[in-house]
Scaffold this motif. Structure first.
Motif, PDB file in Angstrom:
ATOM      1  N   VAL A   1      20.000 -34.695 -13.393  1.00  0.00           N
ATOM      2  CA  VAL A   1      20.313 -34.868 -11.979  1.00  0.00           C
ATOM      3  C   VAL A   1      21.668 -34.227 -11.706  1.00  0.00           C
ATOM      4  CG1 VAL A   1      20.734 -36.541 -10.129  1.00  0.00           C
ATOM      5  CG2 VAL A   1      19.037 -37.045 -11.912  1.00  0.00           C
ATOM      6  N   ILE A   2      21.692 -33.301 -10.753  1.00  0.00           N
ATOM      7  CA  ILE A   2      22.961 -32.700 -10.335  1.00  0.00           C
ATOM      8  C   ILE A   2      23.193 -33.077  -8.876  1.00  0.00           C
ATOM      9  CG2 ILE A   2      24.276 -30.587  -9.991  1.00  0.00           C
ATOM     10  CD1 ILE A   2      22.691 -29.293 -12.237  1.00  0.00           C
ATOM     11  N   PRO A   3      24.009 -34.133  -8.663  1.00  0.00           N
ATOM     12  CA  PRO A   3      24.367 -34.490  -7.297  1.00  0.00           C
ATOM     13  C   PRO A   3      25.507 -33.584  -6.837  1.00  0.00           C
ATOM     14  CG  PRO A   3      25.285 -36.091  -8.825  1.00  0.00           C
ATOM     15  CD  PRO A   3      24.541 -35.066  -9.638  1.00  0.00           C
ATOM     16  N   ASN A   4      25.465 -33.186  -5.574  1.00  0.00           N
ATOM     17  CA  ASN A   4      26.459 -32.227  -5.095  1.00  0.00           C
ATOM     18  C   ASN A   4      26.951 -32.579  -3.703  1.00  0.00           C
ATOM     19  OD1 ASN A   4      27.785 -29.485  -4.946  1.00  0.00           O
ATOM     20  ND2 ASN A   4      26.375 -29.367  -3.225  1.00  0.00           N
ATOM     21  N   TYR A   5      28.233 -32.350  -3.500  1.00  0.00           N
ATOM     22  CA  TYR A   5      28.819 -32.369  -2.165  1.00  0.00           C
ATOM     23  C   TYR A   5      29.967 -31.362  -2.150  1.00  0.00           C
ATOM     24  CZ  TYR A   5      31.149 -33.614   2.113  1.00  0.00           C
ATOM     25  OH  TYR A   5      31.743 -33.541   3.354  1.00  0.00           O
ATOM     26  N   ASN A   6      29.758 -30.261  -1.472  1.00  0.00           N
ATOM     27  CA  ASN A   6      30.781 -29.227  -1.281  1.00  0.00           C
ATOM     28  C   ASN A   6      31.357 -28.647  -2.576  1.00  0.00           C
ATOM     29  OD1 ASN A   6      30.568 -29.210   1.493  1.00  0.00           O
ATOM     30  ND2 ASN A   6      32.266 -30.611   1.810  1.00  0.00           N
ATOM     31  N   HIS A   7      30.503 -28.416  -3.544  1.00  0.00           N
ATOM     32  CA  HIS A   7      30.945 -27.788  -4.796  1.00  0.00           C
ATOM     33  C   HIS A   7      30.264 -26.444  -5.002  1.00  0.00           C
ATOM     34  CE1 HIS A   7      32.088 -32.015  -6.161  1.00  0.00           C
ATOM     35  NE2 HIS A   7      33.193 -31.357  -5.902  1.00  0.00           N
ATOM     36  N   ALA A   8      30.076 -25.704  -3.930  1.00  0.00           N
ATOM     37  CA  ALA A   8      29.366 -24.418  -4.001  1.00  0.00           C
ATOM     38  C   ALA A   8      29.944 -23.506  -5.073  1.00  0.00           C
ATOM     39  CB  ALA A   8      29.402 -23.724  -2.639  1.00  0.00           C
ATOM     40  N   ARG A   9      31.244 -23.489  -5.216  1.00  0.00           N
ATOM     41  CA  ARG A   9      31.843 -22.548  -6.172  1.00  0.00           C
ATOM     42  C   ARG A   9      31.483 -22.861  -7.621  1.00  0.00           C
ATOM     43  NH1 ARG A   9      37.112 -25.444  -4.752  1.00  0.00           N
ATOM     44  NH2 ARG A   9      37.609 -26.546  -6.666  1.00  0.00           N
ATOM     45  N   PHE A  10      31.104 -24.101  -7.911  1.00  0.00           N
ATOM     46  CA  PHE A  10      30.746 -24.484  -9.278  1.00  0.00           C
ATOM     47  C   PHE A  10      29.234 -24.494  -9.525  1.00  0.00           C
ATOM     48  CE2 PHE A  10      34.654 -27.100  -8.440  1.00  0.00           C
ATOM     49  CZ  PHE A  10      35.512 -26.321  -9.189  1.00  0.00           C
TER      50      PHE A  10
ATOM     51  N   ALA B   1      13.879 -39.382 -10.839  1.00  0.00           N
ATOM     52  CA  ALA B   1      13.706 -38.943 -12.230  1.00  0.00           C
ATOM     53  C   ALA B   1      12.362 -39.407 -12.782  1.00  0.00           C
ATOM     54  CB  ALA B   1      14.839 -39.484 -13.088  1.00  0.00           C
ATOM     55  N   ARG B   2      11.766 -38.539 -13.568  1.00  0.00           N
ATOM     56  CA  ARG B   2      10.502 -38.859 -14.222  1.00  0.00           C
ATOM     57  C   ARG B   2      10.636 -38.856 -15.742  1.00  0.00           C
ATOM     58  NH1 ARG B   2       7.137 -34.834 -10.569  1.00  0.00           N
ATOM     59  NH2 ARG B   2       7.340 -35.936  -8.619  1.00  0.00           N
ATOM     60  N   GLY B   3      11.774 -38.405 -16.225  1.00  0.00           N
ATOM     61  CA  GLY B   3      11.973 -38.307 -17.665  1.00  0.00           C
ATOM     62  C   GLY B   3      12.219 -39.644 -18.324  1.00  0.00           C
ATOM     63  N   GLU B   4      12.089 -39.639 -19.631  1.00  0.00           N
ATOM     64  CA  GLU B   4      12.385 -40.844 -20.415  1.00  0.00           C
ATOM     65  C   GLU B   4      13.887 -41.135 -20.401  1.00  0.00           C
ATOM     66  OE1 GLU B   4      11.759 -42.386 -25.012  1.00  0.00           O
ATOM     67  OE2 GLU B   4      10.720 -40.582 -24.320  1.00  0.00           O
ATOM     68  N   TYR B   5      14.678 -40.071 -20.354  1.00  0.00           N
ATOM     69  CA  TYR B   5      16.132 -40.170 -20.313  1.00  0.00           C
ATOM     70  C   TYR B   5      16.649 -39.456 -19.066  1.00  0.00           C
ATOM     71  CZ  TYR B   5      15.354 -41.286 -25.201  1.00  0.00           C
ATOM     72  OH  TYR B   5      14.891 -41.836 -26.362  1.00  0.00           O
ATOM     73  N   VAL B   6      17.819 -39.878 -18.596  1.00  0.00           N
ATOM     74  CA  VAL B   6      18.431 -39.260 -17.414  1.00  0.00           C
ATOM     75  C   VAL B   6      19.844 -38.828 -17.761  1.00  0.00           C
ATOM     76  CG1 VAL B   6      19.188 -39.610 -15.025  1.00  0.00           C
ATOM     77  CG2 VAL B   6      17.076 -40.666 -15.820  1.00  0.00           C
ATOM     78  N   TRP B   7      20.176 -37.610 -17.372  1.00  0.00           N
ATOM     79  CA  TRP B   7      21.541 -37.093 -17.516  1.00  0.00           C
ATOM     80  C   TRP B   7      22.054 -36.783 -16.117  1.00  0.00           C
ATOM     81  CZ3 TRP B   7      22.664 -31.378 -19.008  1.00  0.00           C
ATOM     82  CH2 TRP B   7      24.038 -31.147 -18.973  1.00  0.00           C
ATOM     83  N   ILE B   8      23.138 -37.440 -15.712  1.00  0.00           N
ATOM     84  CA  ILE B   8      23.815 -37.119 -14.464  1.00  0.00           C
ATOM     85  C   ILE B   8      24.819 -36.025 -14.803  1.00  0.00           C
ATOM     86  CG2 ILE B   8      25.215 -37.938 -12.534  1.00  0.00           C
ATOM     87  CD1 ILE B   8      22.543 -39.379 -12.621  1.00  0.00           C
ATOM     88  N   ALA B   9      24.556 -34.813 -14.366  1.00  0.00           N
ATOM     89  CA  ALA B   9      25.402 -33.654 -14.667  1.00  0.00           C
ATOM     90  C   ALA B   9      26.174 -33.301 -13.394  1.00  0.00           C
ATOM     91  CB  ALA B   9      24.545 -32.489 -15.136  1.00  0.00           C
TER      92      ALA B   9
ATOM     93  N   TRP C   1      23.716 -40.803  -7.220  1.00  0.00           N
ATOM     94  CA  TRP C   1      23.266 -41.071  -8.587  1.00  0.00           C
ATOM     95  C   TRP C   1      21.997 -41.926  -8.554  1.00  0.00           C
ATOM     96  CZ3 TRP C   1      28.184 -42.792 -11.730  1.00  0.00           C
ATOM     97  CH2 TRP C   1      29.109 -41.742 -11.759  1.00  0.00           C
ATOM     98  N   ASN C   2      22.024 -42.984  -7.745  1.00  0.00           N
ATOM     99  CA  ASN C   2      20.853 -43.867  -7.645  1.00  0.00           C
ATOM    100  C   ASN C   2      19.639 -43.113  -7.109  1.00  0.00           C
ATOM    101  OD1 ASN C   2      22.017 -46.193  -8.678  1.00  0.00           O
ATOM    102  ND2 ASN C   2      22.742 -46.874  -6.685  1.00  0.00           N
TER     103      ASN C   2
END
Length: 97
Positions: free
Chosen positions: A7-16, A81-89, A74-75
């Protein structure tokens, strides 16, 4: 079902965003799905994220209204998410993983 949901949550991080998303998609471990979230960014984030829409591993969700909280994002990502594990990146990380 994917083993890992990233999961990649974003707010105003276009440059990254390109570096972060590309680093996930280029992983040698490929049993994952990628959830890209945007919390009503005012920069170029939406157009950058939209470039990944054709990848079958990617699901993109754009909020209509800013949630005001990275934890709500994040929530939301965990709920999608459908995976067995979740990574918040987090989207604002410059490092390649």
């Amino acid at each position: 079902m994917a083993k890992v949901s990233v999961v990649i949550p974003n707010y105003n991080h276009a440059r990254f965003l390109p570096k972060r998303v590309d680093s996930v998609l280029r992983q040698t471990f490929q049993d994952f799905d990628l959830i890209l979230l945007d919390d009503c960014s005012t920069d170029d984030s939406r157009s950058i994220l939209s470039k990944y829409a054709d990848d079958p591993r990617v699901k993109i969700e754009f909020n209509e209204v800013n949630s005001g909280s990275s934890f709500k994002q994040w929530n939301k990502g965990v709920g999608l998410a459908r995976g067995e594990y979740v990574w918040i990146a987090e989207s604002d990380r410059k490092s390649v993983v």
